[in-house]
Motif scaffolding. Sequence first.
Motif, mmCIF file in Angstrom:
data_model
loop_
_atom_site.group_PDB
_atom_site.id
_atom_site.type_symbol
_atom_site.label_atom_id
_atom_site.label_comp_id
_atom_site.label_asym_id
_atom_site.label_seq_id
_atom_site.Cartn_x
_atom_site.Cartn_y
_atom_site.Cartn_z
ATOM 1 N N TYR A 1 0.943 -1.255 -0.048
ATOM 2 C CA TYR A 1 0.271 -0.063 -0.032
ATOM 3 C C TYR A 1 1.111 1.264 -0.172
ATOM 4 O O TYR A 1 0.688 2.019 -0.743
ATOM 5 C CB TYR A 1 -0.982 0.037 1.183
ATOM 6 N N ASN A 2 1.866 1.307 0.843
ATOM 7 C CA ASN A 2 2.808 2.436 0.982
ATOM 8 C C ASN A 2 3.578 2.797 -0.508
ATOM 9 O O ASN A 2 3.718 3.681 -0.911
ATOM 10 C CB ASN A 2 3.817 2.077 2.033
ATOM 11 N N SER A 3 3.917 1.572 -1.174
ATOM 12 C CA SER A 3 4.652 1.623 -2.347
ATOM 13 C C SER A 3 3.792 2.143 -3.438
ATOM 14 O O SER A 3 4.073 2.813 -4.466
ATOM 15 C CB SER A 3 5.222 0.430 -2.810
ATOM 16 N N LEU A 4 2.333 1.867 -3.341
ATOM 17 C CA LEU A 4 1.468 2.436 -4.216
ATOM 18 C C LEU A 4 0.748 3.810 -4.083
ATOM 19 O O LEU A 4 0.072 4.306 -4.534
ATOM 20 C CB LEU A 4 0.049 1.451 -4.313
ATOM 21 N N GLY A 5 1.274 4.294 -2.905
ATOM 22 C CA GLY A 5 0.930 5.784 -2.515
ATOM 23 C C GLY A 5 -0.451 5.783 -1.502
ATOM 24 O O GLY A 5 -0.864 6.778 -1.561
ATOM 25 N N ALA B 1 -2.099 2.151 4.405
ATOM 26 C CA ALA B 1 -0.954 1.544 4.818
ATOM 27 C C ALA B 1 -1.233 1.972 6.373
ATOM 28 O O ALA B 1 -0.559 0.903 7.315
ATOM 29 C CB ALA B 1 0.101 2.116 4.232
ATOM 30 N N GLU B 2 -1.392 3.020 6.692
ATOM 31 C CA GLU B 2 -1.330 3.506 8.265
ATOM 32 C C GLU B 2 -2.255 2.538 8.886
ATOM 33 O O GLU B 2 -1.788 2.249 9.973
ATOM 34 C CB GLU B 2 -1.717 5.069 8.048
ATOM 35 N N GLN B 3 -3.485 2.542 8.305
ATOM 36 C CA GLN B 3 -4.674 1.603 9.284
ATOM 37 C C GLN B 3 -4.071 0.309 9.462
ATOM 38 O O GLN B 3 -4.176 -0.547 10.425
ATOM 39 C CB GLN B 3 -5.891 1.710 8.512
ATOM 40 N N LEU B 4 -3.404 -0.259 8.435
ATOM 41 C CA LEU B 4 -3.143 -1.745 8.576
ATOM 42 C C LEU B 4 -1.853 -1.977 9.160
ATOM 43 O O LEU B 4 -1.643 -2.736 10.175
ATOM 44 C CB LEU B 4 -2.757 -2.455 7.156
ATOM 45 N N GLU B 5 -0.804 -1.039 9.191
ATOM 46 C CA GLU B 5 0.302 -0.879 10.245
ATOM 47 C C GLU B 5 -0.137 -0.611 11.512
ATOM 48 O O GLU B 5 0.692 -1.143 12.393
ATOM 49 C CB GLU B 5 1.351 0.291 9.708
ATOM 50 N N GLU B 6 -1.014 0.199 11.844
ATOM 51 C CA GLU B 6 -1.385 0.402 13.229
ATOM 52 C C GLU B 6 -2.034 -0.954 13.754
ATOM 53 O O GLU B 6 -1.636 -1.286 14.924
ATOM 54 C CB GLU B 6 -2.535 1.680 13.263
ATOM 55 N N GLU B 7 -2.689 -1.804 12.981
ATOM 56 C CA GLU B 7 -3.219 -3.113 13.325
ATOM 57 C C GLU B 7 -1.897 -4.290 13.564
ATOM 58 O O GLU B 7 -1.882 -4.734 14.659
ATOM 59 C CB GLU B 7 -4.371 -3.627 12.410
ATOM 60 N N VAL B 8 -1.186 -4.040 12.677
ATOM 61 C CA VAL B 8 0.231 -4.805 12.742
ATOM 62 C C VAL B 8 1.019 -4.468 13.956
ATOM 63 O O VAL B 8 1.151 -5.530 14.758
ATOM 64 C CB VAL B 8 1.088 -4.717 11.698
ATOM 65 N N TYR C 1 3.663 7.539 8.413
ATOM 66 C CA TYR C 1 3.314 8.853 9.022
ATOM 67 C C TYR C 1 4.060 9.949 8.494
ATOM 68 O O TYR C 1 3.387 11.212 7.896
ATOM 69 C CB TYR C 1 3.709 9.150 10.583
ATOM 70 N N GLU C 2 5.408 9.702 8.153
ATOM 71 C CA GLU C 2 6.069 10.894 7.312
ATOM 72 C C GLU C 2 5.737 11.049 5.875
ATOM 73 O O GLU C 2 5.366 12.248 5.689
ATOM 74 C CB GLU C 2 7.545 10.706 7.529
#
Length: 165
Positions: free
Chosen positions: A8-12, A17-24, A50-51
Amino acid sequence: MANLAITYNSLGKFNAAEQLEEEVLSLCKKVLGNNHPHTLTSMANLANTYESLGKFNAAEQLEEEVLSLYKKVLGDNHPDTLTSMANLASIYQSLGKFNAAEQLQEEVLSLHKRVLGDNHPDTLTSMANLASTYRSLGKFNAAEQLEEEVLSLHKKVLGDNHLIH
């Protein structure tokens, strides 16, 4: 989940990405504990997102925590610790905290040279990052000198035809 967040991050798709990373991160803390290297990697990935989202203060706070934990868990000279230091310096740069970025990047460069050697690609990246900060600070002579050294070492290490970004 972490791999999908990276994609997701790579795709912009930073919000996804943020939502999934917070869950991870929440799951890593629950299953592995707060100080496990996978938990710290999850924190670092979230700080990076976040950056990317322009949430620089949240990124700074989280990356400072990550760095502190990496030093505690892996030590000052571990490659993940050095990466965290470089990431924090990048966040400082984004926040316009150029003096803090410069200080941290000089430390990262010194450690990279000591741990990995003068010609390691990570050392060269550290040099290039520091040169960029020198430019931001108006230290153009220092930037020029460092960039000429980086270019020379890149050619020596990677060859004349290697693409440098």
